[in-house]
Design a protein around this motif. Structure first.
Motif, short mmCIF file in Angstrom:
data_model
loop_
_atom_site.label_atom_id
_atom_site.label_comp_id
_atom_site.label_asym_id
_atom_site.label_seq_id
_atom_site.Cartn_x
_atom_site.Cartn_y
_atom_site.Cartn_z
N GLY A 1 5.68 -25.94 -30.42
CA GLY A 1 5.29 -25.67 -29.04
C GLY A 1 3.92 -26.25 -28.71
N ASP A 2 3.61 -26.28 -27.41
CA ASP A 2 2.28 -26.68 -26.94
C ASP A 2 1.39 -25.45 -26.90
OD1 ASP A 2 2.92 -29.40 -26.55
OD2 ASP A 2 3.87 -28.92 -24.64
N LEU A 3 0.10 -25.64 -27.14
CA LEU A 3 -0.83 -24.52 -27.28
C LEU A 3 -1.96 -24.61 -26.26
CD1 LEU A 3 -1.08 -24.68 -31.18
CD2 LEU A 3 0.37 -23.14 -29.84
N LEU A 4 -2.37 -23.46 -25.75
CA LEU A 4 -3.45 -23.40 -24.77
C LEU A 4 -4.41 -22.28 -25.13
CD1 LEU A 4 -4.70 -24.25 -22.02
CD2 LEU A 4 -3.18 -22.57 -20.94
N LEU A 5 -5.70 -22.62 -25.29
CA LEU A 5 -6.73 -21.62 -25.52
C LEU A 5 -7.14 -21.02 -24.18
CD1 LEU A 5 -8.81 -20.24 -27.43
CD2 LEU A 5 -10.33 -22.18 -26.97
N ALA A 6 -6.84 -19.77 -23.97
CA ALA A 6 -7.12 -19.15 -22.67
C ALA A 6 -7.06 -17.63 -22.78
CB ALA A 6 -6.11 -19.63 -21.63
N ASP A 7 -7.75 -16.97 -21.86
CA ASP A 7 -7.72 -15.52 -21.73
C ASP A 7 -6.73 -15.19 -20.63
OD1 ASP A 7 -8.15 -12.84 -21.29
OD2 ASP A 7 -10.32 -13.00 -20.97
N VAL A 8 -5.61 -14.56 -20.98
CA VAL A 8 -4.58 -14.29 -19.97
C VAL A 8 -5.06 -13.28 -18.93
CG1 VAL A 8 -2.70 -14.87 -21.55
CG2 VAL A 8 -3.47 -12.49 -21.38
N GLY A 9 -6.14 -12.56 -19.24
CA GLY A 9 -6.73 -11.66 -18.24
C GLY A 9 -7.34 -12.41 -17.08
N ASP A 10 -7.57 -13.72 -17.26
CA ASP A 10 -8.06 -14.56 -16.18
C ASP A 10 -6.92 -15.19 -15.38
OD1 ASP A 10 -10.68 -14.05 -16.92
OD2 ASP A 10 -10.80 -15.80 -18.25
N GLY A 11 -5.69 -14.94 -15.83
CA GLY A 11 -4.53 -15.47 -15.10
C GLY A 11 -3.75 -16.50 -15.90
N ILE A 12 -2.54 -16.77 -15.45
CA ILE A 12 -1.65 -17.75 -16.07
C ILE A 12 -1.77 -19.06 -15.29
CG2 ILE A 12 0.73 -18.25 -16.75
CD1 ILE A 12 -0.50 -15.85 -18.18
N PRO A 13 -2.37 -20.10 -15.87
CA PRO A 13 -2.70 -21.33 -15.12
C PRO A 13 -1.60 -22.38 -15.11
CG PRO A 13 -3.65 -21.47 -17.31
CD PRO A 13 -2.91 -20.15 -17.26
#
Length: 282
Positions: free
Chosen positions: A98-110
């Protein structure tokens, strides 16, 4: 926000708790891997995905990609989000598909609207109930997560989020923010009478409300639950090296039918002819 397949101990924000040592530790733990795989299988099962085509799924709190491994095995594509760089580093080393994204989901799904055919999350969403920074408001972060997730999912799809709520108030907060964001659905509880096997799955629908699947281990008939467990154990004889039943075998067909029954779909009854090869006609 890695999902480790175990009840997390809240000793700080997930990006700090799951450092490099912890990430490698749990990814190499065979028991954790087994539990993660089981919960991922159940979550994908509850999605009720179409059988005739591959789907694109979002894995929230993907960690080192253990859930993604199961998604790939089922022939689907996935994108994983996680707040822990150490976890994603391990996923890259493992060469997940899969593709990976470093992110805080509390900031939303981009992601763009309607991009995903479904979403799963294992042991991650409850982290949003923590206020790890002064600026963090759990209700606001949960609503931001759910409202943007709702937008990113295709109409008619589902999100299945396995979580470990600390108490009933936390469970109510999570569910309320999901419904406020537009989702319908509710909580599916597997094995509600077992302290060890009990699992919570928040099953959410986008658009038209579907029928909420039944939790495992909730049968009322005497002996029915025991029969199901025995039935599952007997199938292990026909598993290949990856632990999965040989494709097109009788066990493989029975497992597929059982999954569809749990999804609330109509399936033909099992008989002695199920999975039997037909003689060729000349």
């Amino acid at each position: 926000m890695a999902g480790s397949g175990r009840r997390p101990e809240h000793r700080g924000p997930p990006e700090l708790f799951y450092d490099e040592a912890e990430a490698r530790k749990y990814t190499q733990n065979s028991r954790v891997v087994e539990i993660q795989s089981q919960m991922s299988e159940r979550a994908v099962e509850l999605l009720g995905l179409p059988q005739d085509r591959p789907c694109l799924l979002l894995d929230v709190g993907c960690g080192s990609g253990l859930s993604g491994d199961y998604i790939s095995e089922e022939g689907h594509y996935w994108i994983g989000m996680d707040i822990s760089p150490a976890m994603l580093d391990v996923a890259v080393e493992r060469e997940v598909e899969g593709d990976l994204l470093l992110a805080d989901v509390g900031d939303g799904i981009p992601f763009r609207p309607g991009m995903f055919d479904g979403c799963i999350s294992i042991s991650a969403v409850q982290w949003l109930c923590n206020a790890d920074k002064k600026s963090h408001s759990p209700p606001k972060r949960l609503y931001r997560f759910f409202s943007t997730l709702y937008t990113a999912l295709a109409r008619g799809s589902r999100a299945v989020l396995q979580l470990y709520p600390e108490n009933s108030e936390q469970l109510e907060l999570i569910t309320a923010q999901a419904m406020r964001a537009g989702f319908t659905g509710g909580m599916v509880v597997d094995y509600p009478n077992s302290t060890k096997a009990k699992k919570f799955f928040l099953c959410l629908f986008v658009g038209a409300s579907g029928t909420l699947p039944k939790g495992l281990g909730t049968e009322c008939a005497d002996g029915e639950e025991m029969h199901q467990a025995k039935f599952t154990n007997e199938r292990t004889r026909f598993r290949n090296a990856k632990g999965k039943s040989v494709k097109k075998s009788r066990d493989w067909i029975l497992e597929k039918k059982e999954r569809r029954r749990r999804q609330g779909k109509e399936v033909r009854a099992d008989t002695k002819y199920t999975g039997r090869k037909r003689r060729p006609h000349f």
